[in-house]
Design an enzyme around this catalytic site. Structure first.
Site, short mmCIF file in Angstrom:
data_model
loop_
_atom_site.label_atom_id
_atom_site.label_comp_id
_atom_site.label_asym_id
_atom_site.label_seq_id
_atom_site.Cartn_x
_atom_site.Cartn_y
_atom_site.Cartn_z
N ALA A 1 21.81 134.67 10.55
CA ALA A 1 22.91 134.55 9.58
C ALA A 1 23.20 135.90 8.92
O ALA A 1 24.37 136.27 8.71
CB ALA A 1 22.56 133.52 8.52
N GLY B 1 13.62 133.35 10.67
CA GLY B 1 14.29 133.61 11.96
C GLY B 1 15.76 133.18 11.91
O GLY B 1 16.64 133.86 12.44
N GLU C 1 21.07 134.93 1.03
CA GLU C 1 20.44 135.39 2.28
C GLU C 1 19.65 136.67 2.06
O GLU C 1 19.65 137.57 2.90
CB GLU C 1 21.51 135.62 3.36
CG GLU C 1 22.41 134.45 3.52
CD GLU C 1 22.18 133.69 4.79
OE1 GLU C 1 21.26 134.05 5.54
OE2 GLU C 1 22.91 132.73 5.02
N PHE D 1 6.94 143.90 -2.67
CA PHE D 1 7.48 142.71 -3.34
C PHE D 1 6.56 141.51 -3.34
O PHE D 1 6.98 140.42 -3.72
CB PHE D 1 8.87 142.36 -2.83
CG PHE D 1 8.98 142.09 -1.35
CD1 PHE D 1 9.23 143.14 -0.48
CD2 PHE D 1 8.88 140.80 -0.85
CE1 PHE D 1 9.36 142.89 0.88
CE2 PHE D 1 9.01 140.56 0.50
CZ PHE D 1 9.24 141.61 1.37
C1 LIG Z 1 27.13 130.67 -3.36
C2 LIG Z 1 25.72 130.60 -2.88
C3 LIG Z 1 25.41 129.88 -1.72
C4 LIG Z 1 24.08 129.78 -1.28
N1 LIG Z 1 23.80 129.04 -0.16
C5 LIG Z 1 22.49 128.80 0.17
C6 LIG Z 1 22.17 127.90 1.26
O1 LIG Z 1 23.05 127.40 1.95
N2 LIG Z 1 20.86 127.61 1.48
C7 LIG Z 1 19.85 128.16 0.73
O2 LIG Z 1 18.70 127.84 1.00
N3 LIG Z 1 20.13 129.03 -0.29
C8 LIG Z 1 21.42 129.36 -0.58
N4 LIG Z 1 21.72 130.21 -1.64
C9 LIG Z 1 20.64 130.74 -2.46
C10 LIG Z 1 20.36 132.21 -2.28
O3 LIG Z 1 19.81 132.48 -1.02
C11 LIG Z 1 19.48 132.67 -3.44
O4 LIG Z 1 20.31 132.67 -4.60
C12 LIG Z 1 18.87 134.04 -3.21
O5 LIG Z 1 17.85 133.98 -2.24
C13 LIG Z 1 18.27 134.65 -4.50
O6 LIG Z 1 17.48 133.73 -5.16
P1 LIG Z 1 17.70 133.49 -6.75
O7 LIG Z 1 19.14 133.27 -6.99
O8 LIG Z 1 16.76 132.42 -7.15
O9 LIG Z 1 17.32 134.86 -7.43
P2 LIG Z 1 15.84 135.36 -7.84
O10 LIG Z 1 14.93 135.28 -6.67
O11 LIG Z 1 15.44 134.66 -9.08
O12 LIG Z 1 16.13 136.88 -8.15
C14 LIG Z 1 16.71 137.32 -9.39
C15 LIG Z 1 16.71 138.85 -9.39
O13 LIG Z 1 15.37 139.33 -9.30
C16 LIG Z 1 15.24 140.22 -8.20
N5 LIG Z 1 13.90 140.09 -7.61
C17 LIG Z 1 13.29 138.94 -7.18
N6 LIG Z 1 12.08 139.21 -6.69
C18 LIG Z 1 11.92 140.56 -6.77
C19 LIG Z 1 10.88 141.47 -6.40
N7 LIG Z 1 9.74 141.05 -5.81
N8 LIG Z 1 11.05 142.78 -6.62
C20 LIG Z 1 12.19 143.23 -7.20
N9 LIG Z 1 13.21 142.45 -7.58
C21 LIG Z 1 13.07 141.12 -7.36
C22 LIG Z 1 16.33 139.82 -7.22
O14 LIG Z 1 16.70 140.91 -6.37
C23 LIG Z 1 17.46 139.42 -8.17
O15 LIG Z 1 18.18 140.56 -8.57
C24 LIG Z 1 23.05 130.40 -2.03
C25 LIG Z 1 23.38 131.16 -3.17
C26 LIG Z 1 24.69 131.27 -3.58
C27 LIG Z 1 25.02 132.09 -4.81
#
Ligand SMILES: Cc1cc2nc3c(=O)[nH]c(=O)nc-3n(C[C@H](O)[C@H](O)[C@H](O)COP(=O)(O)OP(=O)(O)OC[C@H]3O[C@@H](n4cnc5c(N)ncnc54)[C@H](O)[C@@H]3O)c2cc1C
Length: 392
Positions: free
Chosen positions: A250, A245, A371, A391
């Site tokens: 955001a 939510g 996000e 997914f």
């Molecule tokens: C600068 C920055 C600030 C951030 N700030 C916050 C914050 O304040 N609080 C917070 O909680 N998080 C924060 N995040 C984290 C961000 O939300 C996560 O990086 C994001 O949710 C993706 O997770 P991951 O990087 O682990 O990628 P992964 O989940 O490991 O994904 C890697 C790749 O696999 C793909 N993928 C994953 N699952 C599937 C699927 N089922 N089907 C197809 N493709 C898939 C994704 O699309 C992606 O291309 C931040 C990230 C950054 C870079």
């Protein structure tokens, strides 16, 4: 130091659909950004530090809790004003907008929506004024796109909770005074806890080495047997829907913010194309450059209309999560495409910090991932139209 010559672009006369209040909020934010942030943003980005002296200014333009009621210190504005604020901040830099988004939608929103009256009164006014900065801990080292798999957990110890686990990629973490942290109880259900800096066993190491969002501080949250008072549990919503939510709110702000980054790239490219002469003519007179500019303003205009309609639906409480996903995904991708095209129009100058293009382009690589990634938002739309989840 670069002079900020930005002018808004309103090809479909959208201003006629805005109220006087919307325009006042937007113009005040734009004026503040031009005066206080634009002159320092390139240096700040290169230094890789969020400029904390801007916090009172962000609060003064209403960027912290724009839609939180005034009785809790918020600005009491509608969703379109909130969106326009995010647009103006990200027009300057995605990191600036991120700090405001986290504070408003990921910290103030859950405390307002899921907290009790005591928690609202204790935290919201200080968050609105910027006296206190918050962060939002959902992502874990092994759980990004799949936050429901989180392993951070807390146990009921009778008079307090004992919190263990770790979060990473947390915006504002290195300097936040409070963190809204999502963790599982002994039954595996997700709850929000307000964790305060200074609690024993709670640390926030800074993450270094980012080539993106460099004007925003990012860190880890580490919980090593942290004693959290029971009064700090958000009582009014639990389960994965609670953090999701907050993300809706955001992501909606990001959809507007991305338009801001795209507008800045377009604005710079349009001006450059009329100033830069090659073969005795402004490069903007060549068909190939006009194609780029025409496609940019077309995509920006489509995004503006999509997002304004989404804002109307949010004002009426009718916007769905899937509609928000579509706007976030479309607009960030649109902004990234425009940044890449704008970079080419600027030729070699486009790779320098004389122009904002490369900074926006690098920033948007984070915005397209955080996000909810570009892929995940597509799968949300796919699930919404077919009824089948691809997914999980
Ligand atoms: C600068 C920055 C600030 C951030 N700030 C916050 C914050 O304040 N609080 C917070 O909680 N998080 C924060 N995040 C984290 C961000 O939300 C996560 O990086 C994001 O949710 C993706 O997770 P991951 O990087 O682990 O990628 P992964 O989940 O490991 O994904 C890697 C790749 O696999 C793909 N993928 C994953 N699952 C599937 C699927 N089922 N089907 C197809 N493709 C898939 C994704 O699309 C992606 O291309 C931040 C990230 C950054 C870079």
């Amino acid at each position: 130091m670069r002079t900020d010559q930005y002018q808004g672009h309103d090809y479909y006369l959208m201003d006629e659909l805005l109220t006087e209040e919307h325009k006042l909020v937007r113009d005040a934010a734009r004026a503040w950004v031009k005066k206080e942030v634009s002159p320092i943003i390139e240096k700040t980005w290169e230094d890789g530090i969020f400029p904390r002296h801007l916090i009172p200014g962000l609060a003064s333009v209403g960027a912290f809790g724009p839609y939180i009621p005034e009785e809790y210190g918020g600005a009491g504005l509608d969703q379109i004003s909130y969106g326009l604020l995010m647009q103006e901040l990200e027009r300057c830099d995605s990191g600036l907008r991120s700090t405001a988004s986290v504070q408003s939608s990921l910290v103030m929103y859950p405390i307002y929506k899921y907290g009790n009256e005591e928690q609202r009164k204790k935290y919201l006014p200080k968050l609105a004024s910027g006296e206190c900065i918050g962060c939002f801990g959902l992502t874990e080292p092994d759980h990004g796109s799949n936050p429901g798999g989180m392993v951070s957990n807390f146990k009921d110890m009778g008079d307090h909770y004992l919190l263990n686990g770790a979060k990473m990629w947390i915006s504002n973490a290195p300097f936040a005074q409070v963190a809204v942290v999502w963790a599982k109880d002994e039954g595996g259900r997700i709850h929000g806890l307000i964790v305060e800096r200074g609690m024993e066993g709670f640390s926030t190491p800074t993450m270094h080495g980012k080539w993106s969002l460099r004007a925003s501080d990012t860190g880890e949250l580490v919980f090593d047997n942290v004693k959290v008072p029971k009064a700090n549990l958000l009582p009014n919503k639990s389960g994965l829907g609670a953090p999701l939510g907050c993300l809706d709110s955001a992501r909606y702000g990001i959809a507007w913010g991305a338009i801001g980054a795209a507008l800045d790239c377009y604005d710079s490219a349009l001006r450059y194309s009329m100033e830069r002469q090659q073969f005795g003519r402004p490069i903007g007179s060549f068909q190939l450059q006009q194609k780029k500019l025409a496609e940019m303003i077309t995509e920006i205009t489509k995004a503006q209309l999509l997002t304004l309609r989404l804002g109307q639906l949010r004002n009426e409480g009718r916007a769905t999560s899937a509609q928000i996903s579509m706007a976030k995904r479309n607009n960030v991708n649109m902004a990234l495409d425009i940044a890449r095209e704008a970079r080419q129009i600027h030729g070699a100058m486009g790779i320098t910090n004389e122009y904002p293009i490369m900074r926006h382009m690098c920033n948007l690589e984070s915005v397209i991932t955080y996000e909810g990634t570009h892929d995940i938002h597509l799968l949300i739309t796919g699930m919404d139209v077919t009824g089948e989840s691809a997914f999980k």
